[in-house]
Design a protein around this motif. Structure first.
Motif, PDB file in Angstrom:
ATOM      1  N   LEU A 140       0.862  -1.348  -0.353  1.00 60.93           N
ATOM      2  CA  LEU A 140      -0.550   0.149   0.238  1.00 60.93           C
ATOM      3  C   LEU A 140       1.212   1.182  -0.273  1.00 60.93           C
ATOM      4  CD1 LEU A 140      -2.676  -1.264   2.826  1.00 60.93           C
ATOM      5  CD2 LEU A 140      -2.925  -1.142   0.474  1.00 60.93           C
ATOM      6  N   ASP A 141       0.971   1.701  -1.194  1.00 64.89           N
ATOM      7  CA  ASP A 141       1.204   3.375  -1.652  1.00 64.89           C
ATOM      8  C   ASP A 141       0.633   4.172  -1.365  1.00 64.89           C
ATOM      9  OD1 ASP A 141       3.766   5.552  -2.543  1.00 64.89           O
ATOM     10  OD2 ASP A 141       4.839   3.171  -3.291  1.00 64.89           O
ATOM     11  N   GLY A 142       0.842   5.552  -0.094  1.00 63.83           N
ATOM     12  CA  GLY A 142       0.963   7.036  -0.109  1.00 63.83           C
ATOM     13  C   GLY A 142       1.609   7.603  -1.031  1.00 63.83           C
ATOM     14  N   ALA A 143       2.498   7.525  -1.726  1.00 68.22           N
ATOM     15  CA  ALA A 143       3.319   7.938  -3.173  1.00 68.22           C
ATOM     16  C   ALA A 143       3.371   9.129  -2.275  1.00 68.22           C
ATOM     17  CB  ALA A 143       2.099   8.084  -4.128  1.00 68.22           C
ATOM     18  N   ASP A 144       3.529   9.539  -0.680  1.00 72.69           N
ATOM     19  CA  ASP A 144       4.375  10.325  -0.560  1.00 72.69           C
ATOM     20  C   ASP A 144       3.209  11.742  -1.014  1.00 72.69           C
ATOM     21  OD1 ASP A 144       6.609   9.802   0.408  1.00 72.69           O
ATOM     22  OD2 ASP A 144       7.467  10.068  -1.730  1.00 72.69           O
ATOM     23  N   VAL A 145       1.766  11.498  -0.917  1.00 74.79           N
ATOM     24  CA  VAL A 145       1.167  12.511  -1.583  1.00 74.79           C
ATOM     25  C   VAL A 145       0.045  12.440  -0.082  1.00 74.79           C
ATOM     26  CG1 VAL A 145       2.024  13.387  -3.262  1.00 74.79           C
ATOM     27  CG2 VAL A 145      -0.401  11.710  -2.457  1.00 74.79           C
ATOM     28  N   GLU A 146      -0.109  11.294   0.656  1.00 72.50           N
ATOM     29  CA  GLU A 146      -2.093  10.635   1.706  1.00 72.50           C
ATOM     30  C   GLU A 146      -0.941   9.602   2.756  1.00 72.50           C
ATOM     31  OE1 GLU A 146      -4.484  10.044  -0.089  1.00 72.50           O
ATOM     32  OE2 GLU A 146      -4.021   8.220  -1.286  1.00 72.50           O
ATOM     33  N   ARG A 147      -1.526  10.617   3.653  1.00 76.21           N
ATOM     34  CA  ARG A 147      -2.106   9.120   4.599  1.00 76.21           C
ATOM     35  C   ARG A 147      -2.040   7.528   3.895  1.00 76.21           C
ATOM     36  NH1 ARG A 147      -5.427  11.241   8.191  1.00 76.21           N
ATOM     37  NH2 ARG A 147      -4.249  11.980   9.559  1.00 76.21           N
ATOM     38  N   VAL A 148      -1.480   7.136   4.336  1.00 77.38           N
ATOM     39  CA  VAL A 148      -1.270   5.220   3.692  1.00 77.38           C
ATOM     40  C   VAL A 148      -2.866   4.301   3.995  1.00 77.38           C
ATOM     41  CG1 VAL A 148      -0.656   2.874   3.078  1.00 77.38           C
ATOM     42  CG2 VAL A 148       0.424   4.955   2.856  1.00 77.38           C
ATOM     43  N   ILE A 149      -3.370   4.351   5.669  1.00 76.19           N
ATOM     44  CA  ILE A 149      -4.635   3.894   5.918  1.00 76.19           C
ATOM     45  C   ILE A 149      -4.719   4.178   7.178  1.00 76.19           C
ATOM     46  CG2 ILE A 149      -2.613   1.478   7.158  1.00 76.19           C
ATOM     47  CD1 ILE A 149      -4.852   0.219   6.348  1.00 76.19           C
ATOM     48  N   GLN A 175       3.764   2.138   2.475  1.00 76.98           N
ATOM     49  CA  GLN A 175       5.876   2.499   2.095  1.00 76.98           C
ATOM     50  C   GLN A 175       4.733   4.181   1.512  1.00 76.98           C
ATOM     51  OE1 GLN A 175       7.113  -0.161  -0.422  1.00 76.98           O
ATOM     52  NE2 GLN A 175       6.197   1.257  -2.128  1.00 76.98           N
ATOM     53  N   ASN A 176       6.043   5.146   2.140  1.00 75.81           N
ATOM     54  CA  ASN A 176       5.666   6.554   1.361  1.00 75.81           C
ATOM     55  C   ASN A 176       4.743   7.320   2.186  1.00 75.81           C
ATOM     56  OD1 ASN A 176       7.907   5.921   0.356  1.00 75.81           O
ATOM     57  ND2 ASN A 176       6.764   5.022  -1.636  1.00 75.81           N
ATOM     58  N   GLY A 177       3.675   6.929   3.266  1.00 75.90           N
ATOM     59  CA  GLY A 177       2.805   7.664   3.702  1.00 75.90           C
ATOM     60  C   GLY A 177       3.803   8.670   4.068  1.00 75.90           C
ATOM     61  N   SER A 178       2.488  10.193   4.033  1.00 74.14           N
ATOM     62  CA  SER A 178       2.653  11.770   3.829  1.00 74.14           C
ATOM     63  C   SER A 178       2.183  11.522   5.037  1.00 74.14           C
ATOM     64  CB  SER A 178       2.902  12.125   3.387  1.00 74.14           C
ATOM     65  OG  SER A 178       2.552  13.972   2.964  1.00 74.14           O
ATOM     66  N   ALA A 179       2.798  12.560   6.331  1.00 71.94           N
ATOM     67  CA  ALA A 179       1.438  12.715   7.726  1.00 71.94           C
ATOM     68  C   ALA A 179       0.583  14.330   7.353  1.00 71.94           C
ATOM     69  CB  ALA A 179       2.180  13.265   8.978  1.00 71.94           C
ATOM     70  N   SER A 180      -1.100  13.871   7.626  1.00 71.32           N
ATOM     71  CA  SER A 180      -1.806  15.019   6.650  1.00 71.32           C
ATOM     72  C   SER A 180      -2.436  15.900   8.304  1.00 71.32           C
ATOM     73  CB  SER A 180      -2.736  14.409   6.354  1.00 71.32           C
ATOM     74  OG  SER A 180      -3.532  13.540   6.872  1.00 71.32           O
ATOM     75  N   PRO A 181      -2.698  16.544   8.619  1.00 69.47           N
ATOM     76  CA  PRO A 181      -3.473  16.997   9.776  1.00 69.47           C
ATOM     77  C   PRO A 181      -3.793  15.684  10.698  1.00 69.47           C
ATOM     78  CG  PRO A 181      -3.983  18.876   7.967  1.00 69.47           C
ATOM     79  CD  PRO A 181      -3.230  17.770   7.236  1.00 69.47           C
TER      80      PRO A 181
END
Length: 83
Positions: A33-42, A56-62
């Motif tokens: 499961l890949d967040g593509a560095d733009v979003e939370r993954v799960i 992989q490649n998750g990006s923390a959001s608020p």
């Protein structure tokens, strides 16, 4: 937002021909499961189970959680990799 895992959860490691869950092989059949560095993954909800996947490649959001955020009472994470 990425994947939401509620009651029952999410399991990886399937090749596609299995007829039972115990036939899966996460080491041989990776589920990524890949967040593509733009979003939370799960997001894990309730008593969900996350089993046999790579996050992989998750990006923390608020609200936190780049790879995963827990919004449940008692989730289970097993046989997973966070990279």
């Amino acid at each position: 937002m990425g994947v939401r895992a509620g009651s029952g959860g999410l399991s990886g490691g399937f090749a596609g021909g299995e007829v039972r869950r115990d036939g899966r092989r996460p080491g041989a059949n990776p589920t990524i499961l890949d967040g593509a560095d733009v979003e939370r993954v799960i997001v894990l909800m309730g008593d969900s189970v996350l089993d046999g996947v790579t996050i992989q490649n998750g990006s923390a959001s608020p609200g936190g959680g780049g790879g995963a955020v827990v919004r449940g009472d008692d989730p289970t994470i097993r046989n997973c990799r966070f990279t």
